[in-house]
Write an enzyme that holds these catalytic residues in place. Structure first.
Site, PDB file in Angstrom:
ATOM      1  N   PHE A  46       4.971  -7.808  -0.920  1.00  0.00           N
ATOM      2  CA  PHE A  46       5.559  -9.425  -1.230  1.00  0.00           C
ATOM      3  C   PHE A  46       5.428  -9.027  -2.689  1.00  0.00           C
ATOM      4  O   PHE A  46       5.949 -10.350  -3.073  1.00  0.00           O
ATOM      5  CB  PHE A  46       4.309  -9.805  -0.772  1.00  0.00           C
ATOM      6  CG  PHE A  46       4.081 -11.286  -0.350  1.00  0.00           C
ATOM      7  CD1 PHE A  46       5.126 -12.169   0.681  1.00  0.00           C
ATOM      8  CD2 PHE A  46       3.444 -12.139  -0.748  1.00  0.00           C
ATOM      9  CE1 PHE A  46       5.005 -13.042   0.626  1.00  0.00           C
ATOM     10  CE2 PHE A  46       3.344 -13.480  -0.773  1.00  0.00           C
ATOM     11  CZ  PHE A  46       4.491 -14.050  -0.537  1.00  0.00           C
TER      12      PHE A  46
ATOM     13  N   ARG B 244       2.303  -4.790  -0.313  1.00  0.00           N
ATOM     14  CA  ARG B 244       3.214  -4.238   1.356  1.00  0.00           C
ATOM     15  C   ARG B 244       4.275  -5.090   0.773  1.00  0.00           C
ATOM     16  O   ARG B 244       5.104  -5.171   1.302  1.00  0.00           O
ATOM     17  CB  ARG B 244       2.477  -4.838   2.634  1.00  0.00           C
ATOM     18  CG  ARG B 244       1.572  -3.961   2.854  1.00  0.00           C
ATOM     19  CD  ARG B 244       0.451  -4.458   4.374  1.00  0.00           C
ATOM     20  NE  ARG B 244      -1.071  -3.353   4.460  1.00  0.00           N
ATOM     21  CZ  ARG B 244      -1.819  -4.079   3.758  1.00  0.00           C
ATOM     22  NH1 ARG B 244      -1.966  -4.822   3.491  1.00  0.00           N
ATOM     23  NH2 ARG B 244      -2.552  -3.113   4.463  1.00  0.00           N
TER      24      ARG B 244
ATOM     25  N   TYR C 286      -0.503   8.596  10.448  1.00  0.00           N
ATOM     26  CA  TYR C 286       1.423   8.412   9.901  1.00  0.00           C
ATOM     27  C   TYR C 286       2.438   9.044  11.065  1.00  0.00           C
ATOM     28  O   TYR C 286       3.301  10.075  10.846  1.00  0.00           O
ATOM     29  CB  TYR C 286       1.580   8.714   8.572  1.00  0.00           C
ATOM     30  CG  TYR C 286       0.661   7.850   7.860  1.00  0.00           C
ATOM     31  CD1 TYR C 286       0.184   6.959   8.278  1.00  0.00           C
ATOM     32  CD2 TYR C 286       0.940   7.934   6.180  1.00  0.00           C
ATOM     33  CE1 TYR C 286      -0.345   6.510   6.980  1.00  0.00           C
ATOM     34  CE2 TYR C 286       0.542   7.784   5.159  1.00  0.00           C
ATOM     35  CZ  TYR C 286      -1.187   6.813   5.755  1.00  0.00           C
ATOM     36  OH  TYR C 286      -1.804   5.777   4.744  1.00  0.00           O
TER      37      TYR C 286
END
Length: 334
Positions: free
Chosen positions: A217, A215, A57
Site C-alpha cells: 500500500f 503490503r 508459506y
C-alpha cells in the site's frame, strides 16, 4: 554492494535489507517460478544475504523454492531464516474452526526443523523464529527445544515473531535471542507504543520489520483492491476496505509528497524510514524491477527535517483499521 550490519548482539551479520520471500508462494495470488528464481538470484547479485521464509508459506512450498534457488553451493554465504510453530501434517495446515492451529511443543519443533533442513537443502539454518506464540506451551519449553538444536549444530540463532515484551524477556532468559520479527512500517507503528522496540533495544536483540511497505500500500500504486487476484490476501485486509481505505489513502498521499520532494519513490522512502529506526526491513517482491528499487533504498539517508515530516504525515496510530482480519488478530503480540 549492499552494506552489512549486525543483527542483534549474538554475532549474526546480515545485509542491511533482507528479502521477504512469502509472496513468491502464497498470499498475493499466483506466481511464476522462473521469475521467482530469477529475482532470488538477482537479490544475491545486489548484495542481499538475508532471505526470510517459513514452513507455513505454501505450506512448505516457499522453503522448497529457496532450496532450489540456492542449491549447489550458492547457499554458503547466505543467511537463511525460517519460522516454525504451526501444526502442519502431510503438507497441509491444521485448522480448528477455520483458524490455523499452533504447535510449539518441543517434539513438533524438532520435527519441523528436520523438514525445513530437507526442503532448504542445507545442513543448518542460520536463524529460526517461533512464528507465533503458542499459549498452550510454556515459552521456556519451546525456546529450550530450539536451544538444543543450536547445541546440535542444526540452527545457529534463535528469534521470535509477533511476541509481547514479557514473552521476549522470558525467551531471552532461556537462550539469548538474536532477533524479534514484527510488522513495522509507516503504516504500522504499534511496536513503538507496546514496548516491543524498547525491550529489544534494552536486551540487545535485533529487530526485523516485515511488511515495511504496508503490503504494497505504501508504494502509492494501489487505490483499491478491485484488480487484485481473487486469492490475494489483501482482498480481506481491513485497512484496504471501505472507509478505512479512504482514510489510509490520505496517509499515503502525504507520504508521496515527501517522497516527491526528495526525488525518490514512496516505497523507497518507506524502506529507508524503517532503517532509520534501527530495523532490518525485509520487503517482499517477485519482480526484479521492484527488487532493484527496494535495494536502492538502502542508500537513502533521511534528514532530521524529513523524519519530522514523516512523523507528522504518518504518526503512531494513524492507519485506520486493524492490520489483520479479526480471526488472526488474537495471535499477535502474545
Amino acid at each position: 554492494m549492499m552494506r552489512t550490519v549486525k543483527l542483534g548482539s549474538q554475532g549474526l551479520v546480515v545485509s542491511a535489507e533482507g528479502l521477504g520471500c512469502m509472496g513468491m508462494s502464497i498470499t498475493y495470488g499466483p506466481s511464476n517460478e522462473e521469475e521467482n528464481l530469477a529475482t532470488l538470484h538477482r537479490a544475491v547479485e545486489l548484495g542481499i544475504t538475508l532471505f526470510d521464509t517459513a514452513e507455513v508459506y505454501g505450506p512448505q512450498l516457499n522453503e522448497q523454492l529457496l532450496g532450489k534457488a540456492f542449491a549447489g553451493g550458492k547457499r554458503d554465504h547466505l543467511i537463511l531464516s525460517t519460522k516454525i510453530g504451526f501444526g502442519i501434517e502431510d503438507g497441509k495446515l491444521n485448522l480448528e474452526n477455520s483458524s490455523p492451529v499452533l504447535d510449539s511443543s518441543p517434539e513438533h519443533l524438532k520435527k519441523a526443523i528436520e523438514g525445513s533442513l530437507g526442503r532448504l537443502a542445507t545442513t543448518h539454518l542460520d536463524l529460526v523464529y517461533l512464528h507465533r506464540i503458542d499459549l498452550n506451551v510454556p515459552i521456556e519449553d519451546s525456546i529450550g527445544a530450539l536451544s538444543d538444536l543450536v547445541k546440535a549444530g542444526k540452527i545457529r540463532y534463535i528469534g521470535v515473531s509477533e511476541a509481547s515484551p514479557e514473552t521476549i524477556r522470558r525467551a531471552h532468559a532461556v537462550h539469548p535471542l538474536t532477533a524479534v520479527q514484527t510488522e513495522y512500517s509507516l503504516f504500522e507503528r504499534g511496536v513503538e507504543t507496546n514496548e516491543v522496540l524498547k525491550t529489544v533495544r534494552e536486551l540487545g536483540i535485533g529487530f526485523v520489520a516485515y511488511s515495511p511497505l504496508g503490503r504494497g500500500f505504501l508504494t502509492g500504486t494501489m487505490q483499491n483492491t478491485d484488480k487484485l487476484d481473487p486469492t490475494d490476501f489483501r482482498k480481506l485486509d481491513p485497512r484496504l476496505q471501505g472507509d478505512n481505505l479512504e482514510a489510509n489513502l490520505k496517509l499515503v498521499a502525504a507520504i508521496e509528497k515527501i517522497a516527491e520532494a526528495k526525488n525518490v519513490k514512496p516505497s523507497q522512502l518507506a524502506i529507508a524510514w524503517t532503517m532509520s529506526q534501527g530495523a532490518i526491513p525485509i520487503p517482499g517482491t517477485r519482480r526484479m524491477k521492484y527488487l532493484e528499487e527496494n535495494v536502492a533504498a538502502a542508500d537513502i539517508t533521511l534528514t532530521d527535517e524529513e523524519l519530522k515530516a514523516l512523523d507528522e504525515a504518518a504518526p503512531v496510530g494513524a492507519a485506520s483499521g486493524d492490520r489483520y482480519p479479526a480471526c488472526m488478530m488474537s495471535e499477535l503480540t502474545r
